[in-house]
Design an enzyme around this catalytic site. Structure first.
Site, short mmCIF file in Angstrom:
data_model
loop_
_atom_site.label_atom_id
_atom_site.label_comp_id
_atom_site.label_asym_id
_atom_site.label_seq_id
_atom_site.Cartn_x
_atom_site.Cartn_y
_atom_site.Cartn_z
CE LYS A 238 29.39 -47.53 39.38
NZ LYS A 238 28.44 -48.62 39.07
CG ASP A 363 25.77 -50.68 43.97
OD1 ASP A 363 25.15 -49.93 43.21
OD2 ASP A 363 26.91 -51.11 43.72
CE LYS A 403 23.37 -51.36 40.75
NZ LYS A 403 24.65 -52.06 40.46
#
Length: 837
Positions: A238, A363, A403
Site C-alpha cells: 500500500k 496505519d 489510514k
C-alpha cells in the site's frame, strides 16, 4: 434355429458388441459434458442394448430382439415429456419401476413427484443450511464497475485560503454531548439513500462464515494477487502504491523549487516516523527503498501487534528504532496516553536536531468484529491521536499519510478540516492495494505550514477530554463547529463528493462479493496481468519473499571486496619517524585521527552477527563480543576503544567501535569515493544505526578527522587524567566530542590525493589547486583521477606512535630518541604549510 457360428447370426452379434461398447462409453459421461454432441442414432442404439442386457440377463440376444429394442427406444427418445432431457437408459429404468409422468413411485403413487433439485451446498455450511437474509438479491448492478487499471488519479482538496485557527478561535469549538453509537443518521456529508444502501450491503455479510467471504473476496478483487510480494505484509505494498501515485513525495521529497530535498551523497538522513503501524510493513518498504540513507522512529501498542523487526527480510531493521513513549523501550506504546505523545515527540526532536521528521505514516486500526458499521465511531480517538502525533513530530514542509475509515460523522470531518488548515494540500485517497469492499481510505497531507502549534495543543486537550469521558455516557461529538465546516463551501463539497464516490464503489464491491459467494464459478480473469502491470509501474521486483540466508564471514568478505588484492588488507602503516617525516611535506594532502587501540576490519552480517579480522590471511574472522547491531553487507575499518567517563572511583568504562574508514555500507561500495566523502557517509551511517534509546548497547562513533595543517587542535583535547586501576598515576587522555575520553596510542595520518597529483595553494587567487606532476597541469576543481580510493589511503597511511617514549613538551626528557616529539612534528608541518601559520 441357426447355430451361433452361422454367418447370419455372427454379424449381428459383432454389431451388437460395438454398440454395447458405445453404450458403456456414453453411460460414463459426466453431467458437465453435452450429451447433444453425441450422434442421436448412436445414443439410441447404445441405450437399447443396455436395456436389452438388463432384461435378458444370461440370454444370447438375436437380431430380431435387437431391432425391436432399437425401435422402442427411438419412440421414447422422441417423446415431448419434460423428462426428455434424461437419456433413455434412465427413462427405461424408471419405467421398469412403474414410473408414470405426474405420479410418484410406490403402490399408491405416494413417492416424490418433483425432480430433486441440484445441491446448493456452499463450503462447510451444515447440510441443507440456508442463510436467511444473505441469499436475497441486493439489486445492485456490480458488472458496470470500471475496468481494472494500474494507473490512478488523485483529487486534492482545494487549497485552504483561511488562516490557521488560533487558540482563541478554537476555545469554544469542542462540544461534549451524549455518547452516540449509531451511524445511520449521519447524513451531513453523504446522501441518506447511499449511506443506508452501503450499511445494508455491509450487514448482509454479518451472518456469513468469514472464510467463505474471504474466498469470494479473493476471487472478486482484480488487484488481490498483488499481495505483499517480498515484504512482510500487504501494508508495505500500500505504501509502495501511494509513494508512486504521489510522485515519491515520501521517499524522495522535493524542495520548493522542485529539486530533490536530499541526495544520497548528502550527510542528511531522510527521517520518518511510523505510528500505530505494527508489524511494520510501511517502514520495511521505506527502508527497502532508501536503505541506510533513512532512519525511522516507531511507536505502536506493545503486545501481539508490536513491530516484528525480525521479519524485515527485504530491509535492514537496524535502521529503525522503536520507542514506546513514557519509559522508552519499556513503555506500553499506547498513543492515547498524553504522556506517551509528549515522550515520543521529545525523543524524535532530540534526535533530529529539533527539526522533526520528513514524514509520518500512521496505519492504526483494531478489530471491530460484529460492529463493522460502527468502525468510524469506535476508532475516533485513535484517528485524533494519529493526527495529533503528526502535528507533533513532522517538520515544517513535511508530509503525513494516515489510514481512515468511513468519514460520515462531524467529528471525523472536523479532524480532516484541521489538517486541511495546517497543510498546504490535502486529499482523501483509496489506493488500488486497499480492498474495494472495505471502508479504508487514506488522508494524504503535503507540506506542513508554519504556525500550527495552537491546533496541536487544541487536539492535545481534546484527547485529554476523551480520556476523562471514557466509560461514561458522554463523549466529544464535535471538534470543529458544523457552521465553520459548511461555511467553507469548497471543503464541504469535496467532502460530500468523496464520501459518496467511495460509498458507491464500496456498494458495488460488496455486491460483487455477494455474487461471488453465491456463484463459486465466478472469478476475475485479469488478476495476474494487473499484478504484473502494477509491479512494473511501481518499480517493485517480482520476487518471492525469502528469509536472508546466513553467510560465512570469509565468504561474505570476498563477495564484498570483489576482485581486490587480498594482500592490501595485511599492510601495516609506515611509522612516522625522523627518517619518514619528509613524506608529509605536501601538508594539504593529509588528514589525521587519534588512535586508541589496534586497527581491525569489521564485517556486519545483520543484527548482532558482527565479526572482526586483523588483516592477516593466516587469521580468521572472530565474532565480536559486544552488544551492538549493524546492517548486513557492511565492511568497516575500525578500532575497538575502551572509553572512560569521569575520574576516580565513579569512573565508568565502555567499549566503543571507532570508525577509521569505510569500505561497504549496507551493500553500497564507497571505496572509490574521496576520503572526506567516505568519512561524511560514515557519520551519516552512524546516525542511521545509532540507538539513543538503548544505553545498554555499545556505541558506534566516527573518528574525529583533522586537517594535517590543523593538528595542533588535537593537543587542545589532551590532558592528564587519573585512570581507575593505573595505580594513581595520571595518564595522557584524549577527550572526544561526546565528553568521553580514552588513552591515545598515536595518530593516523592519511593521504587523500592520488599520484601523480599533489595539492598547492595559490596566494594570488587565495585558493587551493591540484597539480599533476607528470603533465604539469593545474586545476582548481577536484579531478576525479586525483581521488585516492580506500586501498591507496590504507597502504600509504602513516602512524605517529606515542607510547611511553612520547613527550608533549621539550622540558620533558625524551626516553626514545627515535620518537618524534609534539614540537618536532608541529614545527615541520608549520614550515611546509603553504597557508602560513
Amino acid at each position: 434355429m441357426k447355430r451361433r457360428t452361422d454367418p447370419e447370426c455372427t454379424a449381428p452379434l459383432k454389431k451388437q458388441k460395438r454398440i454395447g461398447e458405445l453404450a458403456r462409453h456414453l453411460s460414463s459421461t459426466s453431467d458437465d459434458e453435452p450429451l447433444s454432441s453425441v450422434n442421436h442414432a448412436a445414443k439410441a442404439s447404445a441405450t437399447s442394448l443396455s436395456g436389452s442386457d438388463s432384461e435378458t440377463e444370461g440370454k444370447q440376444p438375436c437380431s430380431d430382439d435387437f431391432k425391436d429394442a432399437f425401435k422402442a427406444d427411438s419412440l421414447v427418445e422422441g417423446t415431448s415429456s419434460r423428462y426428455s432431457m434424461y437419456n433413455s437408459v434412465s427413462q427405461r429404468l424408471m419405467a421398469k419401476m412403474g414410473f408414470r409422468e405426474g405420479e410418484g413411485l410406490g403402490k399408491y403413487s405416494q413417492g416424490r413427484k418433483d425432480i430433486v433439485e441440484t445441491s446448493n451446498q456452499k463450503g462447510r455450511r451444515g447440510l441443507g443450511l440456508t442463510l436467511q437474509g444473505f441469499d436475497q438479491e441486493l439489486n445492485v448492478d456490480w458488472r458496470d464497475e470500471p475496468e481494472p487499471n494500474a494507473c490512478e488519479q488523485v483529487s486534492w482538496f482545494p487549497e485552504c485560503t483561511t488562516e490557521i485557527p488560533d487558540s482563541r478561535e478554537m476555545s469554544d469549538w469542542m462540544v461534549v454531548g451524549k455518547r452516540k453509537m449509531v451511524i445511520e443518521d449521519e447524513t451531513e456529508f453523504c446522501g441518506e439513500e447511499l449511506l443506508h444502501s452501503m450499511l445494508k450491503c455491509k450487514s448482509v455479510f454479518d451472518i456469513l462464515d468469514g472464510e467463505e467471504m474471504r474466498r469470494a473476496r479473493t476471487r472478486a478483487n482484480p488487484y488481490e494477487m498483488i499481495r505483499g510480494v517480498f515484504f512482510l505484509n500487504r501494508a508495505a505494498m500500500k505504501m509502495a502504491n501511494m509513494d508512486f501515485v504521489f510522485d515519491r513525495m515520501f521517499t524522495n521529497p522535493l524542495d520548493s523549487s522542485g529539486k530533490p530535498l536530499l541526495k544520497e551523497s548528502d550527510i542528511d538522513l531522510l527521517y520518518f516516523a511510523d505510528v500505530c503501524a505494527g508489524p511494520g510493513g510501511f517502514s520495511e518498504y521505506v527502508l527497502w527503498r532508501k536503505k541506510w540513507h533513512a532512519k525511522g522512529f516507531g511507536m505502536t501498542l506493545k503486545g501481539p501487534n508490536d513491530f516484528k523487526l525480525e521479519d524485515f527480510y527485504s530491509a535492514s531493521s537496524e535502521l529503525f528504532e522503536p520507542y514506546y513513549g513514557e519509559g522508552g523501550v519499556d513503555g506500553d506504546g499506547d498513543i492515547t496516553r498524553p504522556e506517551n505523545i509528549n515522550a515520543f515527540r521529545n525523543f524524535v526532536l532530540d534526535n533530529t536536531d529539533r527539526k522533526g521528521v520528513h514524514f509520518v505514516m500512521a496505519d492504526g486500526g483494531f478489530s471491530v468484529e460484529g460492529q463493522e458499521n460502527l468502525q468510524e465511531i469506535l476508532s475516533k480517538q485513535l484517528l485524533l491521536c494519529q493526527f495529533l502525533m503528526a502535528l507533533s513530530v513532522v517538520r515544517t514542509g513535511g508530509h503525513f499519510v494516515c489510514k481512515t475509515f468511513d468519514l460520515f460523522t462531524p467529528f471525523s470531518v472536523g479532524l480532516i478540516y484541521l489538517l486541511y488548515c495546517c497543510f498546504e494540500r490535502v486529499c482523501l485517497f483509496k489506493p488500488i492495494t486497499s480492498r474495494p469492499a472495505n471502508s479504508e481510505r487514506y488522508v494524504v497531507c503535503k507540506g506542513l505550514k508554519v504556525g500550527i502549534d495552537d491546533v496541536r495543543e487544541y487536539l492535545f486537550s481534546v484527547n485529554i477530554k476523551l480520556n476523562q469521558l471514557r466509560n461514561t455516557e458522554s463523549d466529544v461529538n464535535l471538534v470543529v463547529p458544523l457552521m465553520v465546516i459548511k461555511g467553507d463551501h469548497e471543503f464541504n463539497d469535496y467532502m460530500i463528493r468523496s464520501n459518496e464516490s467511495y460509498c458507491s464503489l464500496q456498494i458495488k464491491a460488496l455486491a460483487k462479493i455477494h455474487a461471488f459467494v453465491q456463484d463459486t464459478t465466478l472469478s476475475e480473469p485479469r488478476q495476474a496481468e494487473i499484478r504484473k502491470e502494477c509491479l512494473q509501474l511501481w518499480k517493485i521486483p517480482d520476487q518471492a519473499r525469502v528469509a536472508p540466508s546466513s553467510s560465512d564471514p570469509k565468504f561474505k568478505f570476498f563477495e564484498l571486496i570483489k576482485d581486490t588484492d587480498i594482500n592490501i588488507f595485511s599492510y601495516k602503516p609506515t611509522l612516522l619517524t625522523a627518517k619518514t617525516l619528509e613524506k608529509i611535506r605536501p601538508v594539504l594532502e593529509y588528514r589525521c585521527m587519534v588512535s586508541g587501540s589496534e586497527q581491525k576490519f569489521l564485517l556486519g552480517l545483520g543484527k548482532s552477527q558482527i565479526y572482526t579480522w586483523d588483516g592477516r590471511q593466516s587469521d580468521r574472522w572472530v565474532k565480536l563480543d559486544l552488544k551492538t547491531e549493524l546492517p548486513r553487507d557492511t565492511l568497516l575499518c575500525v578500532e575497538i576503544v575502551h572509553e572512560l567517563k569521569g575520574e576516580g572511583k565513579a569512573q565508568r568504562k565502555i567499549s566503543a567501535i571507532h570508525i577509521l574508514d569505510v569500505l561497504v555500507l549496507n551493500g553500497s561500495d564507497v571505496r572509490e569515493q574521496h576520503f572526506n566523502q567516505r568519512i561524511q557517509l560514515a557519520e551519516k551511517f552512524v546516525k542511521a544505526v545509532s540507538k539513543p534509546s538503548r544505553p545498554d548497547m555499545n556505541p558506534i562513533r566516527v573518528k574525529e578527522v583533522y586537517r594535517l595543517e590543523e593538528m595542533e587542535k588535537i593537543f587542545v583535547r589532551l590532558e592528564m587524567k587519573l585512570i581507575k586501576g593505573s595505580g594513581g598515576t595520571p595518564k595522557l587522555s584524549y577527550t572526544g566530542r561526546d565528553d568521553r575520553h580514552f588513552v591515545p596510542t598515536g595518530v593516523y595520518i592519511v593521504r587523500t590525493v592520488n599520484e601523480p597529483w599533489t595539492m598547492g595553494f595559490s596566494k594570488s587567487n587565495n585558493r587551493k589547486f591540484f597539480y599533476n606532476k607528470k603533465t604539469q597541469k593545474s586545476v582548481y576543481a577536484l579531478p576525479t583521477e586525483s581521488i585516492a580510493p580506500f586501498h591507496t589511503c590504507y597502504y600509504s597511511r602513516l602512524f605517529w606512535e606515542w607510547g611511553d617514549g612520547f613527550h608533549m613538551r621539550d622540558s620533558q626528557k625524551p626516553q626514545d630518541p627515535d620518537k618524534l616529539s609534539k614540537e618536532d612534528v608541529l614545527s615541520f608541518i608549520q614550515s611546509h604549510n603553504p597557508l602560513g601559520p
